[in-house]
Design a protein around this motif. Sequence first.
Motif, short mmCIF file in Angstrom:
data_model
loop_
_atom_site.label_atom_id
_atom_site.label_comp_id
_atom_site.label_asym_id
_atom_site.label_seq_id
_atom_site.Cartn_x
_atom_site.Cartn_y
_atom_site.Cartn_z
N UNK A 59 0.43 -1.01 0.08
CA UNK A 59 -0.12 0.23 -0.10
C UNK A 59 1.07 1.65 0.22
N UNK A 60 0.67 2.31 -0.28
CA UNK A 60 0.47 3.87 0.11
C UNK A 60 1.13 4.30 1.18
N UNK A 61 1.68 5.04 1.52
CA UNK A 61 1.91 5.70 3.21
C UNK A 61 1.68 7.02 2.39
N UNK A 62 0.76 8.49 3.45
CA UNK A 62 1.71 9.61 3.41
C UNK A 62 2.06 10.00 4.83
N UNK A 63 3.52 10.55 4.15
CA UNK A 63 4.25 10.95 5.40
C UNK A 63 4.12 12.64 5.78
N UNK A 64 4.16 12.51 7.13
CA UNK A 64 3.68 14.26 7.66
C UNK A 64 4.76 14.40 8.38
N UNK A 65 6.28 14.83 8.82
CA UNK A 65 7.20 14.90 9.47
C UNK A 65 7.89 16.21 9.64
N UNK A 66 7.36 16.28 10.99
CA UNK A 66 8.50 17.76 11.62
C UNK A 66 9.74 17.51 12.07
N UNK A 67 11.16 17.85 12.13
CA UNK A 67 12.26 17.87 12.16
C UNK A 67 12.51 18.53 13.09
N UNK A 68 11.51 19.18 13.70
CA UNK A 68 12.36 20.42 14.63
C UNK A 68 11.87 19.57 16.12
#
Length: 181
Positions: A59-68
Amino acid sequence: MVGAVAAIGSVAFTGVATYYSAVIAEQQLKQAQEDNELKEREQATRVGFWDQPSPDGRYREIHLANGSPDPVNGLEAMVFLRHEGSYTLYVGSVPPCSETVLRVDDLLIERGEDRKPFRLAQADEWHVASVEFADSAGQSWLRTTSFLGKKETVRDLPDVVGQVSPTQNGTLVALGTCAAS
């Protein structure tokens, strides 16, 4: 006579010194403004998004990242469906140094009362077009794959025709590195 020449020389010297002082002050002000803008954008530059196949490729995934090292709040992703339009996916808060991973199979497209909802995974063509979020100072930002700016400065945002609702919570994943600068 000598006194007059000395006075004229003194006035000329004062004028030149004042001019150079003004030029230096202007340059210092400009540098301070640039430094403030960079500091203001620092957290926003560490927020990103992408989609990709799951590790097993099923399946596909959506990634929402906060590198702070600070949380971001009110995060919304704008999902664009070809022949349909833009849909909002409200995620909320993303903790510091982490990413939220959403399975596309678990996302339901809701288009209004008169149209039946369907899973995003069933859509022919779609992509995450942008994310909107607030940094730890409360400033709202808009990020696309090629742009980052304060939300209030952006014009001509697409009309939203519905929403994307998760049928299950996303997975929160810690990022490997995250340091304050």
